[in-house]
Design a protein around this motif. Structure first.
Motif, short mmCIF file in Angstrom:
data_model
loop_
_atom_site.label_atom_id
_atom_site.label_comp_id
_atom_site.label_asym_id
_atom_site.label_seq_id
_atom_site.Cartn_x
_atom_site.Cartn_y
_atom_site.Cartn_z
N THR A 133 0.81 -1.18 -0.09
CA THR A 133 0.12 0.04 -0.07
C THR A 133 0.72 1.24 0.02
N LEU A 134 0.12 2.42 -0.33
CA LEU A 134 1.04 3.61 -0.40
C LEU A 134 1.50 3.84 1.00
N ASP A 135 0.75 3.64 2.22
CA ASP A 135 1.21 3.77 3.55
C ASP A 135 2.52 2.87 3.80
N VAL A 136 2.48 1.70 3.39
CA VAL A 136 3.60 0.85 3.56
C VAL A 136 4.91 1.37 3.01
N LEU A 137 4.55 1.73 1.52
CA LEU A 137 5.64 2.33 0.95
C LEU A 137 6.33 3.58 1.57
N VAL A 138 5.49 4.51 2.16
CA VAL A 138 6.01 5.52 2.88
C VAL A 138 6.67 5.13 4.11
N LYS A 139 6.45 4.27 4.84
CA LYS A 139 7.02 3.55 6.23
C LYS A 139 8.19 3.21 5.72
N ILE B 67 -7.72 6.41 -8.13
CA ILE B 67 -6.51 5.82 -7.46
C ILE B 67 -5.29 6.98 -7.76
N PHE B 68 -5.09 7.17 -9.04
CA PHE B 68 -3.88 8.09 -9.38
C PHE B 68 -4.22 9.36 -8.54
N LEU B 69 -5.33 9.95 -8.38
CA LEU B 69 -5.61 11.36 -7.82
C LEU B 69 -5.39 10.95 -6.28
N ASP B 70 -5.86 9.80 -5.77
CA ASP B 70 -5.55 9.68 -4.29
C ASP B 70 -4.18 9.48 -4.03
N LEU B 71 -3.29 8.73 -4.77
CA LEU B 71 -1.87 8.68 -4.61
C LEU B 71 -1.13 10.00 -4.93
N ARG B 72 -1.36 10.72 -5.89
CA ARG B 72 -0.70 11.88 -6.08
C ARG B 72 -1.16 12.80 -4.90
N ARG B 73 -2.14 13.04 -4.44
CA ARG B 73 -2.62 13.85 -3.20
C ARG B 73 -1.85 13.21 -1.95
N ALA B 74 -1.82 12.10 -1.94
CA ALA B 74 -1.01 11.68 -0.53
C ALA B 74 0.36 11.88 -0.69
#
Length: 133
Positions: free
Chosen positions: A46-52, A120-127
């Protein structure tokens, strides 16, 4: 040694920092099984895991996915989405964005409609924009 997959890249970052699977999983607040699956390209982060993981390794999310060779072919629905929206969102032409999006699965399946990819793209971009500021 050439790094040819996302999993190999994750493992390389972990090994270079002399961290065990157990220690890394604990610090990233994920299970050892999940981290092992990510490192063997059997799981999708997930994006959260990538960031962590990026924070844990002291790199950016882009560093985790950049420079990979032998990238898998883009999913057909994702390729259509990129063709339809790349004019409006030029970052969709970026191989790092394409690779990140190409790895996404929702309940084991890839999105099939351009509208789903857009969400999905817009959510990832915003995050990502929020985390970088």
């Amino acid at each position: 040694m050439s790094i040819s997959s996302f999993g190999q890249r994750l493992r390389q970052f972990r090994v270079e920092r002399n961290k065990s699977l157990r220690e890394t999983a604990r610090d990233a607040e994920i299970s050892v099984t999940y981290l092992s699956k990510l490192e063997t390209d059997e799981g999708n982060p997930t994006l959260d895991v990538l960031v962590k993981l990026a924070r844990l390794y002291g790199v950016t999310v882009e560093d985790l996915t950049a420079g990979l060779t032998g990238a898998p072919r883009l999913d057909e629905a994702l390729d259509r989405f990129i063709g339809e929206y790349a004019e409006k969102f030029p970052e969709l032409r970026d191989p790092d964005w394409q690779g990140m999006l190409n790895g996404i699965r929702l309940r084991g399946r890839r999105p099939e409609q351009p509208e789903d990819w857009l969400t999905i793209f817009l959510d990832l971009r915003r995050a990502l924009a929020t985390r970088q500021s």
